[in-house]
Design a protein around this motif. Structure first.
Motif, PDB file in Angstrom:
ATOM      1  N   GLN A 132     -81.881 -11.241  65.165  1.00  0.00           N
ATOM      2  CA  GLN A 132     -81.664 -11.202  63.719  1.00  0.00           C
ATOM      3  C   GLN A 132     -80.248 -11.640  63.351  1.00  0.00           C
ATOM      4  O   GLN A 132     -80.050 -12.447  62.445  1.00  0.00           O
ATOM      5  N   ILE A 133     -79.254 -11.116  64.067  1.00  0.00           N
ATOM      6  CA  ILE A 133     -77.863 -11.465  63.778  1.00  0.00           C
ATOM      7  C   ILE A 133     -77.631 -12.949  64.017  1.00  0.00           C
ATOM      8  O   ILE A 133     -77.004 -13.631  63.208  1.00  0.00           O
ATOM      9  N   ASN A 134     -78.171 -13.471  65.100  1.00  0.00           N
ATOM     10  CA  ASN A 134     -78.029 -14.891  65.409  1.00  0.00           C
ATOM     11  C   ASN A 134     -78.698 -15.759  64.346  1.00  0.00           C
ATOM     12  O   ASN A 134     -78.206 -16.833  64.008  1.00  0.00           O
ATOM     13  N   SER A 135     -79.809 -15.282  63.814  1.00  0.00           N
ATOM     14  CA  SER A 135     -80.492 -16.011  62.744  1.00  0.00           C
ATOM     15  C   SER A 135     -79.639 -16.051  61.480  1.00  0.00           C
ATOM     16  O   SER A 135     -79.551 -17.082  60.807  1.00  0.00           O
ATOM     17  N   ASP A 136     -79.001 -14.917  61.166  1.00  0.00           N
ATOM     18  CA  ASP A 136     -78.165 -14.827  59.968  1.00  0.00           C
ATOM     19  C   ASP A 136     -76.820 -15.518  60.125  1.00  0.00           C
ATOM     20  O   ASP A 136     -76.297 -16.095  59.174  1.00  0.00           O
ATOM     21  N   ARG A 137     -76.240 -15.413  61.320  1.00  0.00           N
ATOM     22  CA  ARG A 137     -74.893 -15.934  61.571  1.00  0.00           C
ATOM     23  C   ARG A 137     -74.821 -16.633  62.933  1.00  0.00           C
ATOM     24  O   ARG A 137     -74.292 -16.099  63.903  1.00  0.00           O
ATOM     25  N   PRO A 138     -75.355 -17.846  63.035  1.00  0.00           N
ATOM     26  CA  PRO A 138     -75.305 -18.557  64.323  1.00  0.00           C
ATOM     27  C   PRO A 138     -73.881 -18.932  64.745  1.00  0.00           C
ATOM     28  O   PRO A 138     -73.664 -19.337  65.883  1.00  0.00           O
ATOM     29  N   SER A 192     -72.312 -18.966  49.075  1.00  0.00           N
ATOM     30  CA  SER A 192     -72.421 -17.525  49.255  1.00  0.00           C
ATOM     31  C   SER A 192     -71.513 -17.045  50.393  1.00  0.00           C
ATOM     32  O   SER A 192     -71.134 -17.802  51.276  1.00  0.00           O
ATOM     33  N   THR A 193     -71.181 -15.772  50.342  1.00  0.00           N
ATOM     34  CA  THR A 193     -70.357 -15.154  51.372  1.00  0.00           C
ATOM     35  C   THR A 193     -71.213 -14.875  52.598  1.00  0.00           C
ATOM     36  O   THR A 193     -72.314 -14.331  52.469  1.00  0.00           O
ATOM     37  N   PRO A 194     -70.739 -15.242  53.805  1.00  0.00           N
ATOM     38  CA  PRO A 194     -71.527 -14.971  55.013  1.00  0.00           C
ATOM     39  C   PRO A 194     -71.720 -13.468  55.232  1.00  0.00           C
ATOM     40  O   PRO A 194     -70.846 -12.665  54.908  1.00  0.00           O
ATOM     41  N   VAL A 209     -69.458 -10.266  66.919  1.00  0.00           N
ATOM     42  CA  VAL A 209     -70.207  -9.085  66.494  1.00  0.00           C
ATOM     43  C   VAL A 209     -70.558  -8.311  67.755  1.00  0.00           C
ATOM     44  O   VAL A 209     -71.094  -8.889  68.713  1.00  0.00           O
ATOM     45  N   ARG A 210     -70.247  -7.025  67.770  1.00  0.00           N
ATOM     46  CA  ARG A 210     -70.615  -6.183  68.905  1.00  0.00           C
ATOM     47  C   ARG A 210     -71.821  -5.330  68.522  1.00  0.00           C
ATOM     48  O   ARG A 210     -71.826  -4.699  67.474  1.00  0.00           O
ATOM     49  N   VAL A 211     -72.814  -5.326  69.400  1.00  0.00           N
ATOM     50  CA  VAL A 211     -74.028  -4.532  69.206  1.00  0.00           C
ATOM     51  C   VAL A 211     -74.011  -3.429  70.262  1.00  0.00           C
ATOM     52  O   VAL A 211     -74.156  -3.707  71.449  1.00  0.00           O
ATOM     53  N   TYR A 212     -73.811  -2.192  69.822  1.00  0.00           N
ATOM     54  CA  TYR A 212     -73.788  -1.046  70.740  1.00  0.00           C
ATOM     55  C   TYR A 212     -75.191  -0.455  70.823  1.00  0.00           C
ATOM     56  O   TYR A 212     -75.813  -0.179  69.801  1.00  0.00           O
ATOM     57  N   PHE A 213     -75.660  -0.252  72.054  1.00  0.00           N
ATOM     58  CA  PHE A 213     -77.004   0.272  72.237  1.00  0.00           C
ATOM     59  C   PHE A 213     -77.024   1.437  73.219  1.00  0.00           C
ATOM     60  O   PHE A 213     -76.083   1.636  73.979  1.00  0.00           O
ATOM     61  N   ASP A 214     -78.110   2.201  73.184  1.00  0.00           N
ATOM     62  CA  ASP A 214     -78.306   3.351  74.065  1.00  0.00           C
ATOM     63  C   ASP A 214     -78.938   2.869  75.359  1.00  0.00           C
ATOM     64  O   ASP A 214     -80.134   2.615  75.411  1.00  0.00           O
ATOM     65  N   ALA A 215     -78.131   2.745  76.410  1.00  0.00           N
ATOM     66  CA  ALA A 215     -78.628   2.246  77.693  1.00  0.00           C
ATOM     67  C   ALA A 215     -79.516   3.268  78.391  1.00  0.00           C
ATOM     68  O   ALA A 215     -80.268   2.926  79.295  1.00  0.00           O
ATOM     69  N   GLY A 216     -79.454   4.529  77.971  1.00  0.00           N
ATOM     70  CA  GLY A 216     -80.269   5.570  78.578  1.00  0.00           C
ATOM     71  C   GLY A 216     -81.689   5.615  78.042  1.00  0.00           C
ATOM     72  O   GLY A 216     -82.521   6.370  78.541  1.00  0.00           O
ATOM     73  N   ASP A 217     -81.984   4.819  77.044  1.00  0.00           N
ATOM     74  CA  ASP A 217     -83.310   4.773  76.434  1.00  0.00           C
ATOM     75  C   ASP A 217     -83.958   3.446  76.829  1.00  0.00           C
ATOM     76  O   ASP A 217     -83.338   2.381  76.715  1.00  0.00           O
ATOM     77  N   ALA A 218     -85.187   3.488  77.273  1.00  0.00           N
ATOM     78  CA  ALA A 218     -85.876   2.289  77.763  1.00  0.00           C
ATOM     79  C   ALA A 218     -85.959   1.188  76.703  1.00  0.00           C
ATOM     80  O   ALA A 218     -85.985   0.003  77.038  1.00  0.00           O
ATOM     81  N   THR A 253     -74.118   0.417  63.117  1.00  0.00           N
ATOM     82  CA  THR A 253     -74.240  -0.819  62.351  1.00  0.00           C
ATOM     83  C   THR A 253     -73.349  -1.902  62.956  1.00  0.00           C
ATOM     84  O   THR A 253     -72.127  -1.719  63.025  1.00  0.00           O
ATOM     85  N   PRO A 254     -73.949  -3.008  63.424  1.00  0.00           N
ATOM     86  CA  PRO A 254     -73.133  -4.113  63.925  1.00  0.00           C
ATOM     87  C   PRO A 254     -72.362  -4.770  62.769  1.00  0.00           C
ATOM     88  O   PRO A 254     -72.915  -4.987  61.693  1.00  0.00           O
ATOM     89  N   VAL A 255     -71.078  -5.031  62.997  1.00  0.00           N
ATOM     90  CA  VAL A 255     -70.241  -5.681  61.995  1.00  0.00           C
ATOM     91  C   VAL A 255     -69.410  -6.775  62.645  1.00  0.00           C
ATOM     92  O   VAL A 255     -69.129  -6.732  63.845  1.00  0.00           O
ATOM     93  N   VAL A 256     -69.018  -7.760  61.852  1.00  0.00           N
ATOM     94  CA  VAL A 256     -68.118  -8.790  62.337  1.00  0.00           C
ATOM     95  C   VAL A 256     -66.780  -8.130  62.610  1.00  0.00           C
ATOM     96  O   VAL A 256     -66.303  -7.323  61.825  1.00  0.00           O
ATOM     97  N   GLY A 257     -66.207  -8.461  63.722  1.00  0.00           N
ATOM     98  CA  GLY A 257     -64.899  -7.881  64.028  1.00  0.00           C
ATOM     99  C   GLY A 257     -64.694  -7.777  65.458  1.00  0.00           C
ATOM    100  O   GLY A 257     -63.860  -7.458  66.117  1.00  0.00           O
TER     101      GLY A 257
END
Length: 70
Positions: free
Chosen positions: A22-28, A2-4, A50-59, A66-70
């Motif tokens: 979750q991402i680490n579980s899917d793509r270690p 299957s395709t990763p 994979v870069r995960v962008y988050f809102d640092a102003g929210d606790a 959407t995190p994507v490979v790249g």
């Protein structure tokens, strides 16, 4: 064979830590960068990242895009 998996739309709105798990579980095999929204990052494609962008102003630090490979 299957395709990763290359994107994780289901983690948008999740706490960043849960998204990383979750991402680490899917793509270690990829490195995950957790980045506060608005932070400057080096441009360029990297099939091992994979870069995960988050809102640092929210606790809860929810994932904003959407995190994507790249």
């Amino acid at each position: 064979m299957s395709t990763p998996k290359t994107s994780w739309p289901e983690v948008v709105g999740w706490p960043a830590s849960a998204a990383v798990t979750q991402i680490n579980s899917d793509r270690p095999d990829v490195a995950i960068e957790v980045v506060p929204n608005g932070t400057n990052v080096a441009p360029g494609y990297n099939a091992s990242r994979v870069r995960v962008y988050f809102d640092a102003g929210d606790a809860t630090g929810p994932v904003l895009y959407t995190p994507v490979v790249g």
